[in-house]
Design a protein around this motif. Structure first.
Motif, PDB file in Angstrom:
ATOM      1  N   ASP A   1      45.797-128.091 102.131  1.00 65.18           N
ATOM      2  CA  ASP A   1      44.760-127.094 102.447  1.00 65.18           C
ATOM      3  C   ASP A   1      44.640-126.035 101.357  1.00 65.18           C
ATOM      4  O   ASP A   1      43.557-125.574 101.038  1.00 65.18           O
ATOM      5  CB  ASP A   1      45.086-126.373 103.767  1.00 65.18           C
ATOM      6  N   ARG A   2      45.785-125.637 100.811  1.00 57.02           N
ATOM      7  CA  ARG A   2      45.756-124.476  99.910  1.00 57.02           C
ATOM      8  C   ARG A   2      45.774-124.815  98.418  1.00 57.02           C
ATOM      9  O   ARG A   2      45.597-123.921  97.589  1.00 57.02           O
ATOM     10  CB  ARG A   2      46.962-123.566 100.199  1.00 57.02           C
ATOM     11  N   LEU A   3      46.062-126.076  98.092  1.00 54.10           N
ATOM     12  CA  LEU A   3      46.165-126.405  96.658  1.00 54.10           C
ATOM     13  C   LEU A   3      45.082-127.381  96.184  1.00 54.10           C
ATOM     14  O   LEU A   3      44.768-127.419  94.996  1.00 54.10           O
ATOM     15  CB  LEU A   3      47.541-127.025  96.334  1.00 54.10           C
ATOM     16  N   ALA A   4      44.529-128.154  97.131  1.00 52.08           N
ATOM     17  CA  ALA A   4      43.634-129.255  96.732  1.00 52.08           C
ATOM     18  C   ALA A   4      42.424-128.770  95.937  1.00 52.08           C
ATOM     19  O   ALA A   4      41.932-129.476  95.068  1.00 52.08           O
ATOM     20  CB  ALA A   4      43.183-130.033  97.956  1.00 52.08           C
ATOM     21  N   HIS A   5      41.972-127.561  96.229  1.00 48.63           N
ATOM     22  CA  HIS A   5      40.743-127.092  95.569  1.00 48.63           C
ATOM     23  C   HIS A   5      41.015-126.432  94.209  1.00 48.63           C
ATOM     24  O   HIS A   5      40.074-126.074  93.501  1.00 48.63           O
ATOM     25  CB  HIS A   5      40.016-126.109  96.490  1.00 48.63           C
ATOM     26  N   LEU A   6      42.264-126.263  93.824  1.00 47.62           N
ATOM     27  CA  LEU A   6      42.537-125.589  92.534  1.00 47.62           C
ATOM     28  C   LEU A   6      42.097-126.477  91.369  1.00 47.62           C
ATOM     29  O   LEU A   6      42.398-127.676  91.344  1.00 47.62           O
ATOM     30  CB  LEU A   6      44.036-125.284  92.387  1.00 47.62           C
ATOM     31  N   ASN A   7      41.429-125.867  90.381  1.00 46.30           N
ATOM     32  CA  ASN A   7      40.892-126.643  89.237  1.00 46.30           C
ATOM     33  C   ASN A   7      41.966-127.420  88.485  1.00 46.30           C
ATOM     34  O   ASN A   7      41.712-128.506  87.995  1.00 46.30           O
ATOM     35  CB  ASN A   7      40.280-125.716  88.170  1.00 46.30           C
ATOM     36  N   HIS A   8      43.127-126.819  88.354  1.00 47.86           N
ATOM     37  CA  HIS A   8      44.134-127.397  87.451  1.00 47.86           C
ATOM     38  C   HIS A   8      45.084-128.359  88.138  1.00 47.86           C
ATOM     39  O   HIS A   8      46.025-128.846  87.518  1.00 47.86           O
ATOM     40  CB  HIS A   8      44.950-126.267  86.803  1.00 47.86           C
ATOM     41  N   VAL A   9      44.851-128.592  89.421  1.00 48.47           N
ATOM     42  CA  VAL A   9      45.807-129.399  90.192  1.00 48.47           C
ATOM     43  C   VAL A   9      45.100-130.599  90.812  1.00 48.47           C
ATOM     44  O   VAL A   9      43.967-130.488  91.263  1.00 48.47           O
ATOM     45  CB  VAL A   9      46.439-128.525  91.316  1.00 48.47           C
ATOM     46  N   ARG A  10      45.805-131.737  90.806  1.00 46.17           N
ATOM     47  CA  ARG A  10      45.297-132.908  91.541  1.00 46.17           C
ATOM     48  C   ARG A  10      46.403-133.364  92.482  1.00 46.17           C
ATOM     49  O   ARG A  10      47.587-133.308  92.124  1.00 46.17           O
ATOM     50  CB  ARG A  10      44.945-134.014  90.539  1.00 46.17           C
ATOM     51  N   LEU A  11      46.031-133.812  93.678  1.00 43.51           N
ATOM     52  CA  LEU A  11      47.028-134.264  94.652  1.00 43.51           C
ATOM     53  C   LEU A  11      46.924-135.770  94.847  1.00 43.51           C
ATOM     54  O   LEU A  11      45.872-136.364  94.610  1.00 43.51           O
ATOM     55  CB  LEU A  11      46.832-133.552  95.994  1.00 43.51           C
ATOM     56  N   LEU A  12      48.003-136.373  95.310  1.00 41.06           N
ATOM     57  CA  LEU A  12      48.000-137.819  95.559  1.00 41.06           C
ATOM     58  C   LEU A  12      47.296-138.103  96.890  1.00 41.06           C
ATOM     59  O   LEU A  12      47.328-137.269  97.799  1.00 41.06           O
ATOM     60  CB  LEU A  12      49.428-138.352  95.625  1.00 41.06           C
ATOM     61  N   PRO A  13      46.706-139.300  97.034  1.00 38.42           N
ATOM     62  CA  PRO A  13      45.978-139.623  98.278  1.00 38.42           C
ATOM     63  C   PRO A  13      46.913-140.079  99.397  1.00 38.42           C
ATOM     64  O   PRO A  13      46.916-141.247  99.781  1.00 38.42           O
ATOM     65  CB  PRO A  13      45.053-140.760  97.829  1.00 38.42           C
ATOM     66  N   ILE A  14      47.698-139.150  99.906  1.00 43.94           N
ATOM     67  CA  ILE A  14      48.611-139.503 101.001  1.00 43.94           C
ATOM     68  C   ILE A  14      47.788-139.690 102.283  1.00 43.94           C
ATOM     69  O   ILE A  14      46.913-138.880 102.575  1.00 43.94           O
ATOM     70  CB  ILE A  14      49.667-138.390 101.200  1.00 43.94           C
ATOM     71  N   ASN A  15      48.103-140.754 103.024  1.00 44.11           N
ATOM     72  CA  ASN A  15      47.375-141.007 104.269  1.00 44.11           C
ATOM     73  C   ASN A  15      48.052-140.251 105.417  1.00 44.11           C
ATOM     74  O   ASN A  15      49.045-140.695 105.977  1.00 44.11           O
ATOM     75  CB  ASN A  15      47.379-142.516 104.557  1.00 44.11           C
ATOM     76  N   PHE A  16      47.493-139.095 105.742  1.00 46.12           N
ATOM     77  CA  PHE A  16      48.148-138.244 106.740  1.00 46.12           C
ATOM     78  C   PHE A  16      48.061-138.769 108.161  1.00 46.12           C
ATOM     79  O   PHE A  16      48.701-138.250 109.063  1.00 46.12           O
ATOM     80  CB  PHE A  16      47.586-136.818 106.669  1.00 46.12           C
ATOM     81  N   ARG A  17      47.251-139.811 108.362  1.00 42.68           N
ATOM     82  CA  ARG A  17      47.190-140.376 109.717  1.00 42.68           C
ATOM     83  C   ARG A  17      48.475-141.125 110.043  1.00 42.68           C
ATOM     84  O   ARG A  17      48.870-141.241 111.187  1.00 42.68           O
ATOM     85  CB  ARG A  17      45.981-141.306 109.856  1.00 42.68           C
ATOM     86  N   THR A  18      49.145-141.650 108.995  1.00 44.65           N
ATOM     87  CA  THR A  18      50.326-142.477 109.274  1.00 44.65           C
ATOM     88  C   THR A  18      51.588-142.045 108.528  1.00 44.65           C
ATOM     89  O   THR A  18      52.687-142.279 108.994  1.00 44.65           O
ATOM     90  CB  THR A  18      50.057-143.953 108.905  1.00 44.65           C
TER      91      THR A  18
END
Ligand SMILES: Cc1ncc(COP(=O)(O)O)c(C=O)c1O
Length: 373
Positions: A271-288
Motif C-alpha cells: 500500500d505504501r511503497l508500490a506507488h514510489l517512482n524509484h521502487v518496483r515490487l514483485l507480483p506476489i499473489n496475496f490471495r494465496t
C-alpha cells in the motif's frame, strides 16, 4: 561513520511458550531421535495440505529434501537439471550432492522466476529435470513451466523453501521441497519436508533419509530400532528428529496467526511503497501466498546507498541472492544478464512476526525519506 548495530532484524523466528513446552515434552520423554513426534508432524502436515493422494516426508533441511528428491527420482551422475541461477546456494549444492549437474538459467526480471526460453535453449539430451525456485513465493508462471516440462519429458522438482502455506502449491503434482529453517514461515530450528503424490518416490525417500535402511521409518515410529536389515543403495542421515518435529508442530498450530501477521506487513508495504517512482515490487499473489521475504527493486541505481542508509537507521536489510553462476564452484562462463540486473537492484526489507506496526511504518518512512528528502 560509526556503524550502528541493527535494531530491526531482517528476519526472525517467533518462538514462545508453546515451543518451549514442546521441547520440554520431548526432552522429558528421553526419546529425541526420530519417533512419535515426527510421525505426528507428518500426519498434521498431511491434514494441513488437505490432499489425500500425497505423501509427506520430514527431513533435516530443504537442502536435504532437494537432494533426496533428485536421488529418489532416479537421476544419476551426469544428468543435467535446469535451475535458475537466482537462488540460495543450497539449491545448487543439493543438485551436486545428488551427483547431478546444475545448469544455471537466466530469470524473468518481473518475478525472479526461471526464464523458460533460456531454459529451453540450455536443454540437451542429458537434461532430465527442471527445478524452479519459487522466489519470494512467486509462482505465477508455473503453468508455462509445466507445459515446457511436458513437451521435453522433464520431471519437475520445486524448491518451495519460500512458499510454505501457499494455498495453490499443494494442488500440484510435482515434487515440492519445503524449508523449516530458523527464519522460514514455520521453523523447526532446522528442518524440511518433501511432498509428493508418487508413492514409489515417497517410499524411497523414507528409506534413503535413514541411511538407506529399508523400512526403518515404520520401526522407528513404533519406538523400535532395526538390527537385522538390508540396504540396497546410498542413503543419508537426513531424517528429522523428534525435538525439531515438536517445535514444528507448535509452529504449525499457530500458523494462522503467523500468516495473518506476515500478510498484513506485506500488504502495508504494498500500500505504501508500490506507488514510489524509484521502487518496483514483485507480483506476489496475496490471495494465496504467505510472504517469507519482502524484496524491493530499486530503479535508480541507488540500492547500495539505500542499504547503507537503512542500516544507519538501525534497519537490517539483505541482498537475496548472489547468482550461483558467479560462484567459483559453479562458474562455467555463463552470461545471465537478467539475473545480474536483479542482483544489482534488489533489497530485502524486514518481514517477520516480531515486527511491530511502528517498526513497519518506520521502515517505510525511512525509505521515503531516502528518496524524497
Ligand atoms: C530458495 C532456497 N532454497 C533452499 C534453501 C535451503 O533451505 P534449508 O536451510 O532448509 O536447507 C533456502 C534457505 O534459505 C532457500 O532460501
Amino acid at each position: 561513520m560509526k556503524k550502528c548495530a541493527p535494531k530491526i532484524r531482517l528476519s526472525s523466528p517467533w518462538f514462545g511458550d508453546e515451543e518451549i513446552a514442546a521441547v520440554s515434552r520431548v526432552l522429558c520423554s528421553n526419546r529425541i531421535s526420530m519417533g512419535n513426534e515426527v510421525k505426528q508432524f507428518e500426519c498434521e502436515l498431511h491434514s494441513f495440505f488437505g490432499r489425500k493422494d500425497t505423501n509427506i516426508s520430514c527431513v533435516s533441511s530443504c537442502t536435504a529434501a532437494i537432494q533426496l528428491a533428485i536421488q529418489a527420482s532416479g537421476f544419476v551422475h551426469g544428468d543435467e537439471i535446469l535451475v535458475p541461477t537466482y537462488t540460495f546456494v543450497a539449491t545448487f549444492q543439493a543438485i551436486t550432492a545428488a551427483g547431478t549437474r546444475p545448469v544455471p538459467c537466466d530469470i524473468d526480471l518481473d518475478d525472479g522466476f526461471i526464464n523458460i526460453d533460456d531454459a529451453r535453449s540450455r536443454t540437451t539430451g542429458k537434461t532430465t529435470a527442471i527445478l524452479p525456485v519459487l522466489f519470494a513465493g512467486c509462482d505465477g508462471k508455473i503453468g508455462r513451466l509445466q507445459q515446457f516440462a511436458e513437451d521435453y519429458g522433464l520431471k519437475i522438482i520445486e524448491d518451495a523453501a519460500h512458499s510454505f502455506g501457499d494455498e495453490n502449491i499443494s494442488l500440484r503434482n510435482s515434487i515440492l521441497c519445503f524449508s523449516f529453517d530458523a527464519i522460514k514461515n514455520i521453523s523447526c530450528g532446522d528442518g524440511g519436508a518433501i511432498l509428493t503424490p508418487d508413492d514409489e518416490i515417497a517410499e524411497k525417500i523414507k528409506d534413503i533419509r535413514l541411511l538407506g535402511v529399508i523400512g526403518d521409518t515404520d520401526r522407528r515410529f513404533n519406538g523400535e530400532r532395526s538390527w537385522d536389515f538390508d540396504v540396497t543403495e546410498q542413503g543419508w542421515r537426513y531424517h528429522m528428529n523428534d525435538l525439531s518435529a515438536a517445535i514444528g508442530r507448535a509452529q504449525l498450530a499457530k500458523f494462522q496467526a503467523i500468516k495473518q501477521i506476515r500478510c498484513s506487513i506485506a500488504r502495508t508495504y504494498v500500500d505504501r511503497l508500490a506507488h514510489l517512482n524509484h521502487v518496483r515490487l514483485l507480483p506476489i499473489n496475496f490471495r494465496t501466498a504467505v510472504p517469507h521475504i519482502f524484496p524491493i527493486i530499486i530503479k535508480n541505481g541507488k540500492r547500495d546507498e539505500l542499504k547503507r542508509y537503512l542500516e544507519r537507521n538501525g534497519i537490517e536489510t539483505g541482498v537475496q541472492y548472489k547468482p550461483n553462476h558467479l560462484l567459483s564452484f559453479f562458474n562455467l562462463g555463463y552470461d545471465l544478464p537478467k539475473a545480474m540486473e536483479l542482483y544489482n537492484s534488489i533489497l530485502s526489507i524486514p518481514i517477520h512476526p516480531l515486527l511491530s506496526e511502528s517498526d513497519v511504518i518506520f521502515i517505510i518512512e525511512c525509505i521515503k525519506k531516502f528518496f524524497y528528502d
